[in-house]
Design a protein around this motif. Structure first.
Motif, PDB file in Angstrom:
ATOM      1  N   LEU A   5       0.664  -1.151   0.175  1.00  0.00           N
ATOM      2  CA  LEU A   5      -0.028   0.037   0.009  1.00  0.00           C
ATOM      3  C   LEU A   5       0.843   1.289  -0.041  1.00  0.00           C
ATOM      4  N   GLU A   6       2.087   1.345   0.930  1.00  0.00           N
ATOM      5  CA  GLU A   6       2.868   2.470   0.879  1.00  0.00           C
ATOM      6  C   GLU A   6       3.447   2.757  -0.576  1.00  0.00           C
ATOM      7  N   ARG A   7       3.864   1.368  -1.122  1.00  0.00           N
ATOM      8  CA  ARG A   7       4.371   1.884  -2.468  1.00  0.00           C
ATOM      9  C   ARG A   7       3.580   2.087  -3.470  1.00  0.00           C
ATOM     10  N   HIS A   8       2.202   1.647  -3.285  1.00  0.00           N
ATOM     11  CA  HIS A   8       1.358   2.140  -4.546  1.00  0.00           C
ATOM     12  C   HIS A   8       0.308   3.272  -4.136  1.00  0.00           C
ATOM     13  N   VAL A   9       0.706   3.767  -3.003  1.00  0.00           N
ATOM     14  CA  VAL A   9      -0.467   4.921  -2.729  1.00  0.00           C
ATOM     15  C   VAL A   9      -0.526   6.030  -3.395  1.00  0.00           C
ATOM     16  N   PRO A  10       0.397   6.564  -4.311  1.00  0.00           N
ATOM     17  CA  PRO A  10       0.589   7.581  -5.473  1.00  0.00           C
ATOM     18  C   PRO A  10      -0.574   7.051  -6.341  1.00  0.00           C
ATOM     19  N   LYS A  11      -0.604   5.849  -6.817  1.00  0.00           N
ATOM     20  CA  LYS A  11      -1.333   5.364  -7.882  1.00  0.00           C
ATOM     21  C   LYS A  11      -2.818   5.286  -7.225  1.00  0.00           C
ATOM     22  N   VAL A  12      -2.760   4.868  -6.018  1.00  0.00           N
ATOM     23  CA  VAL A  12      -4.300   4.780  -5.660  1.00  0.00           C
ATOM     24  C   VAL A  12      -4.993   5.902  -5.450  1.00  0.00           C
TER      25      VAL A  12
ATOM     26  N   GLY B 195      11.470   9.243   6.927  1.00  0.00           N
ATOM     27  CA  GLY B 195      10.374   8.029   7.419  1.00  0.00           C
ATOM     28  C   GLY B 195       9.014   8.586   7.344  1.00  0.00           C
ATOM     29  N   ALA B 196       8.896   9.901   6.642  1.00  0.00           N
ATOM     30  CA  ALA B 196       7.581  10.439   6.394  1.00  0.00           C
ATOM     31  C   ALA B 196       6.856   9.691   5.328  1.00  0.00           C
ATOM     32  N   GLY B 197       5.905   9.521   5.400  1.00  0.00           N
ATOM     33  CA  GLY B 197       4.967   8.802   4.229  1.00  0.00           C
ATOM     34  C   GLY B 197       4.403   9.751   3.437  1.00  0.00           C
ATOM     35  N   PHE B 198       3.642   9.289   2.419  1.00  0.00           N
ATOM     36  CA  PHE B 198       3.003  10.089   1.168  1.00  0.00           C
ATOM     37  C   PHE B 198       2.113  11.079   1.790  1.00  0.00           C
ATOM     38  N   PHE B 199       1.231  10.845   2.869  1.00  0.00           N
ATOM     39  CA  PHE B 199       0.168  11.725   3.329  1.00  0.00           C
ATOM     40  C   PHE B 199       1.037  12.762   4.077  1.00  0.00           C
TER      41      PHE B 199
END
Lengths: 291, 296
Positions: A5-12, B195-199
């Motif tokens: 999920l972490e890896r694909h979150v931009p696509k999602v 370590g920060a994520g997308f959001f």
């Protein structure tokens, strides 16, 4: 799972918008293209019959009028808006102290709805009570200015209102362009004693070619999509003298119940837009990639 | 010798002053041209019908009356109903506010992905969305009418919100993408190392930087949606029409005496919100207008 999920979150995140555009833009275009090849009337049919709708379209005098009007309106609207916009931009570029205020005044029509613009000009151009009556009131009893109700001239009232609405925007585009021309070159030319008008015509204006192109694209796009202005100003009349492709399409779709004609006229509109916009966008995207 | 240079300088100065005057007069004439319709609308809206019939188009009102404004707001007829513009004004608010918010939020997320989280195919997706901005909406009207019907949204305000969000997405994504693309990618990389994520990166790094582009996008979307007529007239019904459709109905309703003063008051009411936005935040309005057409 969470790593995936972490890896694909931009696509999602992008997916819902992408699916929406795919379906509601491209899917719908395909639907309209398909229906334009059928015998659909009041209800859509899906058996492809070839180009009968387009044959009907090109044989229809009303469509002929609409395309002619688009040509007249489009040409005048684009040319006059560009000339006026460029003139205003050059006038405003002379270190005017009140530039901010004047710019605000020139550009405010762009914030108005075309329906508001149409309503205002319909009143101003009303022969009985508008400009015609005003000039007659000044003693010129024979003055005539009834373009709004004259089938041969009504399309020019659409030009008047359209130019009023959009020329300030063109001015803003050109003004930004004038400001981005390299000041050093202009200074050097001034030192050499080259007159101002020559500096404009030989140095500044030629260097703004991309802005002319942008203005042309935006204006032609506005012209082809023009719908509300005609509806509010003339209602497409007198008769259908001021019909444009957009009003033709609307009439076929929602008041004549002729879906086949609506679809085929919409496809022609899209073809015209794409013929103008696609080469431009394509070159823009390529330029962006090379940056 | 000295004399000559002095006269030369003076005559040069004089013609320069004359040129300045001509320049200002020209600018003034054009300002009058752009202001004239607004002036005529305003004065006409403050006149009585008698005065309109007997007086001149550009004359100031002799007796200022606000009757036309009252009628336009709460009594003018749009077809069979005679409630003025009021309910339709609120319809437009109910359509514009959620549609602007949703399309701006989605545009920000999309722009963030396209500009900073490039993955294979992201550019194609962006190009497809961009092309979508330029289609003439006539080409989607018929299938959209059918689809809204199937979704049970035909003639409803949520239906119109939906339509405006879908067809605003391309532009809002474009605005944010062009803004975020100027932010160095090292920033995201460094934050990821930490370590920060997308959001988290979006929320604490990008969003705080985004105020100017949010203002531009909100103004652009609000103006587009408030001024929309095509979707409004195609996908609404008697009670759910936006203000532009109601204005057009008032102006073109053929029943009774033609009340030009009411038409003009109604037109000004319909124009006020976007005019206000323009006067208050003109700089951002112009930025939005030119964003798609001038690079850089």
């Amino acid at each position: 799972m969470s790593e995936w999920l972490e890896r694909h979150v931009p696509k999602v995140v992008l997916a819902p918008s992408f699916v929406a555009i795919l379906f509601f833009v491209y899917g719908f275009i395909a639907w309209t293209a398909w229906v334009s090849l059928t015998r659909s009337r009041l209800m859509p049919k899906y058996d492809i019959e070839g180009f009968i709708q387009y044959e009907r379209l090109f044989a229809a005098p009303r469509w002929d009028t609409a395309m002619n009007n688009l040509f007249i309106f489009g040409t005048l609207f684009i040319v006059i808006s560009m000339i006026l916009g460029l003139l205003l931009a050059i006038l405003l570029d002379q270190k005017i102290r009140t530039e901010g205020v004047i710019r605000t005044i020139y550009l405010y029509p762009m914030a108005l709805s075309m329906i508001v613009t149409g309503t205002a000009w319909k009143w101003i151009l009303n022969p009985g009570l508008g400009i015609e009556a005003m000039v007659r009131g000044w003693g010129y009893e024979d003055f005539k200015f009834d373009w709004l109700v004259n089938s041969d001239l009504a399309i020019y009232t659409v030009v008047i209102a359209g130019v009023w609405q959009s020329s300030g925007f063109v001015m803003a585009l050109f003004l930004a362009g004038l400001r981005s021309v390299d000041g050093e070159i202009i200074k050097a030319a001034q030192v050499d004693g080259i007159p101002t008008w020559r500096i404009y015509s030989a140095i500044i204006i030629p260097s703004m070619a991309p802005i002319f192109l942008s203005a042309f694209i935006v204006l032609s796009h506005l012209a082809i999509k023009s719908f509300d202005l005609v509806i509010a100003l003339t209602g497409g009349g007198p008769g259908y003298a001021t019909d444009l492709p957009a009003t033709y399409m609307y009439a076929m779709a929602f008041s004549r119940g002729d879906i086949g004609q609506a679809a085929s006229s919409a496809m022609i509109m899209m073809a015209v837009v794409f013929a103008i916009v696609v080469p431009y966008l394509y070159s823009e995207l390529r330029a962006a990639k090379n940056d | 010798m000295t004399d000559m240079t002095v006269t030369n300088a003076r005559s040069g100065g004089l013609s320069k002053i004359a040129l300045r005057w001509i320049l200002y007069i020209l600018l003034g004439i054009f300002a009058l041209y752009y202001l004239m319709p607004l002036f005529v609308m305003l004065t006409t809206s403050l006149k009585s019908l008698d005065e309109i019939r007997t007086g001149s188009l550009v004359a100031l009102p002799r007796d200022v009356t606000f009757d036309a404004w009252r009628t336009a707001w709460s009594g003018a007829c749009t077809g069979i109903q005679c409630e003025g513009l009021q309910p339709y004004f609120w319809n437009s608010v109910l359509i514009a506010v959620p549609a602007v918010m949703i399309s701006t939020l989605l545009g920000a997320m999309n722009g963030y992905v396209v500009a900073q989280w490039r993955f294979k195919g992201a550019n194609i997706i962006f190009s497809l969305m961009l092309f979508g901005c330029f289609i003439p909406f006539q080409v989607v009207l018929l299938p959209m009418a059918t689809t809204l019907g199937k979704l049970g949204l035909a003639g409803t305000i949520p239906g119109l919100i939906f339509v405006h969000v879908v067809y605003g997405l391309g532009f809002t994504t474009l605005f944010f993408r062009n803004y975020y693309v100027t932010i160095p990618q090292e920033l995201v990389k460094a934050a990821k190392v930490d370590g920060a994520g997308f959001f988290r990166i979006f929320w604490s790094i990008f969003l705080p930087l985004s105020l100017p582009i949010i203002v531009v996008t909100v103004i652009w979307q609000f103006t587009q949606i408030w001024n929309d007529f095509l979707f409004g007239v195609s996908f609404s019904q008697a009670g759910t029409q936006p203000i532009t459709v109601a204005l057009n109905n008032i102006v073109n309703s053929t029943t009774g005496v033609k009340e030009y003063n009411v038409d003009m008051a109604a037109a000004i009411i319909a124009a006020l919100p976007t005019l206000l936005v323009y006067v208050v935040a003109g700089k951002y309005f112009i930025r939005g207008l030119t964003a798609g057409s001038v690079k850089g």
